[in-house]
Design a protein around this motif. Sequence first.
Motif, PDB file in Angstrom:
ATOM      1  N   TRP A  51      20.431   8.940   5.873  1.00 17.49           N
ATOM      2  CA  TRP A  51      20.320  10.095   4.980  1.00 17.49           C
ATOM      3  C   TRP A  51      21.714  10.571   4.564  1.00 17.49           C
ATOM      4  O   TRP A  51      22.580  10.815   5.390  1.00 17.49           O
ATOM      5  N   GLY A  52      21.924  10.682   3.256  1.00 15.68           N
ATOM      6  CA  GLY A  52      23.203  11.143   2.715  1.00 15.68           C
ATOM      7  C   GLY A  52      24.187  10.037   2.427  1.00 15.68           C
ATOM      8  O   GLY A  52      25.223  10.275   1.798  1.00 15.68           O
ATOM      9  N   GLY A  53      23.891   8.815   2.872  1.00 14.60           N
ATOM     10  CA  GLY A  53      24.778   7.689   2.605  1.00 14.60           C
ATOM     11  C   GLY A  53      24.695   7.242   1.164  1.00 14.60           C
ATOM     12  O   GLY A  53      23.791   7.622   0.406  1.00 14.60           O
ATOM     13  N   ASN A  54      25.628   6.395   0.777  1.00  9.92           N
ATOM     14  CA  ASN A  54      25.725   5.955  -0.610  1.00  9.92           C
ATOM     15  C   ASN A  54      24.837   4.754  -0.868  1.00  9.92           C
ATOM     16  O   ASN A  54      24.884   3.770  -0.138  1.00  9.92           O
ATOM     17  N   PHE A  55      24.022   4.858  -1.905  1.00 12.31           N
ATOM     18  CA  PHE A  55      23.203   3.725  -2.350  1.00 12.31           C
ATOM     19  C   PHE A  55      23.174   3.756  -3.867  1.00 12.31           C
ATOM     20  O   PHE A  55      22.965   4.811  -4.465  1.00 12.31           O
ATOM     21  N   VAL A  56      23.413   2.616  -4.495  1.00 10.59           N
ATOM     22  CA  VAL A  56      23.537   2.471  -5.949  1.00 10.59           C
ATOM     23  C   VAL A  56      24.471   3.535  -6.528  1.00 10.59           C
ATOM     24  O   VAL A  56      24.204   4.117  -7.591  1.00 10.59           O
ATOM     25  N   HIS A 105       0.809  -1.219   0.000  1.00  2.78           N
ATOM     26  CA  HIS A 105       0.000   0.000   0.000  1.00  2.78           C
ATOM     27  C   HIS A 105       0.844   1.271   0.000  1.00  2.78           C
ATOM     28  O   HIS A 105       0.299   2.360   0.178  1.00  2.78           O
ATOM     29  N   PHE A 106       2.130   1.126  -0.189  1.00  5.14           N
ATOM     30  CA  PHE A 106       3.004   2.292  -0.314  1.00  5.14           C
ATOM     31  C   PHE A 106       4.182   1.907  -1.187  1.00  5.14           C
ATOM     32  O   PHE A 106       4.471   0.721  -1.402  1.00  5.14           O
ATOM     33  N   THR A 107       4.852   2.903  -1.718  1.00  7.14           N
ATOM     34  CA  THR A 107       6.114   2.676  -2.418  1.00  7.14           C
ATOM     35  C   THR A 107       7.182   3.549  -1.780  1.00  7.14           C
ATOM     36  O   THR A 107       6.946   4.706  -1.434  1.00  7.14           O
ATOM     37  N   LEU A 108       8.349   2.974  -1.628  1.00  6.96           N
ATOM     38  CA  LEU A 108       9.511   3.681  -1.106  1.00  6.96           C
ATOM     39  C   LEU A 108      10.314   4.216  -2.283  1.00  6.96           C
ATOM     40  O   LEU A 108      10.374   3.574  -3.342  1.00  6.96           O
ATOM     41  N   TYR A 109      10.910   5.384  -2.119  1.00  5.59           N
ATOM     42  CA  TYR A 109      11.740   5.981  -3.168  1.00  5.59           C
ATOM     43  C   TYR A 109      13.125   6.304  -2.603  1.00  5.59           C
ATOM     44  O   TYR A 109      13.228   6.850  -1.500  1.00  5.59           O
ATOM     45  N   ASP A 110      14.166   5.966  -3.365  1.00  6.94           N
ATOM     46  CA  ASP A 110      15.489   6.479  -3.035  1.00  6.94           C
ATOM     47  C   ASP A 110      15.754   7.692  -3.914  1.00  6.94           C
ATOM     48  O   ASP A 110      15.701   7.625  -5.146  1.00  6.94           O
ATOM     49  N   LEU A 111      15.979   8.816  -3.279  1.00  4.34           N
ATOM     50  CA  LEU A 111      16.200  10.086  -3.976  1.00  4.34           C
ATOM     51  C   LEU A 111      17.690  10.299  -4.189  1.00  4.34           C
ATOM     52  O   LEU A 111      18.501  10.021  -3.304  1.00  4.34           O
ATOM     53  N   THR A 112      18.060  10.819  -5.333  1.00  5.59           N
ATOM     54  CA  THR A 112      19.451  11.173  -5.624  1.00  5.59           C
ATOM     55  C   THR A 112      19.698  12.602  -5.141  1.00  5.59           C
ATOM     56  O   THR A 112      19.119  13.552  -5.682  1.00  5.59           O
ATOM     57  N   LEU A 113      20.523  12.746  -4.105  1.00  6.16           N
ATOM     58  CA  LEU A 113      20.767  14.061  -3.527  1.00  6.16           C
ATOM     59  C   LEU A 113      21.744  14.871  -4.367  1.00  6.16           C
ATOM     60  O   LEU A 113      22.691  14.326  -4.958  1.00  6.16           O
TER      61      LEU A 113
END
Length: 895
Positions: free
Chosen positions: A405-410, A336-344
Amino acid sequence: MLVAGISLCLSAGLMGCSSDGDSDSGNGGGNNGLPALSDSQINAPDGQLSARIQTTTGGVPHITADNLESAAFGSGYVQARDNVCLIADSIIRARGERALFYGPGPDVAAALPVGINVVTDFSYKALGLLEKANEEFTELSAPSQAMLRGFAEGYNKYVDETAPSDLPAKCNQAPWVRSISAEDLYAYYQLVALYASGDNFVQGPLFAAVPPNTSPAPMPAMPAASADAASAEARLMASNVAGLTPEALGLKTDYNDRGMGSNGWGIGSEMTENGKGALLANPHFPYTGNRRLYQMQITVPGVYDVNGAGLIGIVIPLIGFNDNVAWTHTVSTAQHFTLYDLTLKSGDPLTYIKDGEEKPITQKTISVEVNVGGGNTATFERDFYYSEHGPMLAGNVINSNLPSWGGNFVGRPTAFTYRDANTDTARIVVDQWLNMGRARNVDQFQQPFESCGSVLWVNTMYADDSGQAFYIDGTSVPSLSGGALQAFQARANTNPVVGGLFNAGVTLLDGSRGLNDWVEGDCEGRIAYDGMPKLERRDYVQNSNDSYWATNPDEFLTGFSPLYGSTESILSPRTRMGLAMLENPTDTGLSTVAPAGSDGKFTGEEIIKALYSNRAYYAETLLDELLARCDTADTTPIATDDSSSRSVAEGCTALANWDGVYDVDSRGAHVFRVFIGDYDPAFPSEFSMAFDPANPETTPGTPNEAPADISQDPMLASLARGLDKLDQVNIAYDARLGDVQRQQQSTGTPPSGMPGKSGSPIEWHGNQNLEGGFNIVRPDTGRVEDGTRYPRSAPAGTLANTGSLSSTANEGWLIAYGTSWHFGLSFTDEGPQGYGLISYGQSDDPSSAFFQDQDLRYSAKDYRKLLYTQADITADAELQTETIETSVETEAGAE
């Protein structure tokens, strides 16, 4: 089945992957096929509220009124009469005021030394529950506004007329028991809508979401009034985000686990004695707290007449029946929700990049008032953060494989946010269930769903007096385009973190691409009716918390969004037990009860007896093989690990004498439980017969062949380890189930108190998921009542792999969850005939006559006939009748 699920959605031309539909005002008019409601049917004339309440056996109120507002007035009054403390707590929870009344509460964890009440108050305010309620209330439909107003007035009438010293023990003299507004109630409904989505994040992920080098600690809005207050405040400001993980905070990591479950059957004309429909309703919910269910009948002549039950505080029944239709719900596997990874943006943690454009992360200052002791309160403030999708979340608190928050992902600096499909559905809650309860046939029942309706997070099973059965997953599910689903499939296949999250119930989308935005359509980004899994049958539909896919194995459902759940996947043993009873209705299994009697055609009373037969799928498919290996082993020591062994002969004797079911008089049932808890054949590797998606009811199956050296047999080793667990807590192998599986409610204890146990333990029948049980019951080790801060008496702990066996000697399984509001119903020429109970009673007040009366009836399998007609109500031996009235100022009067 991730790849298959997405591929099916794509190959079906995106059936279920886009939105279209019509919105509706909710007043019964327009295109929903029901007659429009007049003002006099909705609103009390000149603010004169009046309801007749007839209370029958079990404390069940039958409320009759001339209009919906007055009927809701009666509902609010009786629910307050029986459960005022729970409703009062629910309201201050939604308002973000627990810390004001209860103090900060215990620390969330050593890694986040902030009181739980402070954390959740800030989180609920960050979700904007009360703020939205105040802003949106006048936008609700006329029936919704009237019923929320009426309920609040009924609740307030009880509170105003009851001296604080006469309130139940857990809220006696409590300042948080006070008058409420319709907006307060609406704020709470928003919280209920988020049970399977945003409510998962209020105990850590939302609170801990702060930019780098920022503490999540709230700060006092002004200097402390005293040294004692300053000392108390200092503890609230000692938090940081270092080392926060779901494990450290005691949070769940499997978002498929909703903490709720259910069984539901809709049975059609081909499988009933008279060719009319029949229904099994069997929610599995907590026995304590604000997810208790409450039975009532509400009648507004010519408008609505439903007997059923709903969550305490909800104005109308959510599971029930009228003259023509009956329905029940089970918790859906849908997301019922989607998570988003944002590119800072490099060097700017408050800006993210989407399709090459810069987007701001906004912030909002939120304040919470906290009782810091000594008669002092202090206001604390902190900023919360939001993207275009919704609130920001601390990724590392959702899953240990995600960065803060601010860590490296993909390969890029990242922050996490989410969008919730149930954020705005509370405004249609009353309309949805009101119109379902007004329906007279399947077409009318479907219309609220067609009009962008939603049942939040539950499947629906339906049957009617024409013999029609119907299933729908009518929950709120994000609508993603075909391109977004293709991109997500590729991402999940190549990124194990994304794939693992999806299997744990979380879809993590790439927030740097607008492709992954929801398709808004006509239903505000939710999949509309045409894309929902649904099925009409004349034999049966069923669900036991597996996905929609095998609703009926004669007609598999495929081609829907993968966010609805997996397809062509192994069914739970509970689902298989239910299917065995439906597809072999004259087979008693190891019990003495044929599910549909000797003729194989169901009635409502046969359905409740089938539930109470307490059969277990793994007992019926594995016990004979286990006993055969017992015979081969005799007294041979069985290896339990590399260095230990023991005989299982005495345990085998207990199993040989067991009747194969989980009745209170069954001896040895718990021996099979500790065996299966260790053996755990949910893993296909234990079986020689592989899973066959064409035959999911019976596969995988057949244990692997026993080894030549019987001392190394894996089945017997599991039995040996299970017996060791029983030995550790001094439980005899031949004990009656009723001696080791019991239910005992807690005394009414305020948030600051120490809980005790109420009365004597009550023997409890039923079984657990791990053994393939159907009539599900289980312990709860939580130290507070579900969803509240009221302390409860709970098992001291559990022993691993024994189905939550308490670690206290001789204690066994202390049940506090499972079969709750349950009934079997069939339509007859004389109208609906239902039989069932609320297994924990109508009231959570130990001084009430309705606190454990139905507990005792459940223990004895002494179900009630569910009274519906006025003739049956009048004939009830325990009938009590009263009329309640009040006068409220109308808008015209205020002028």
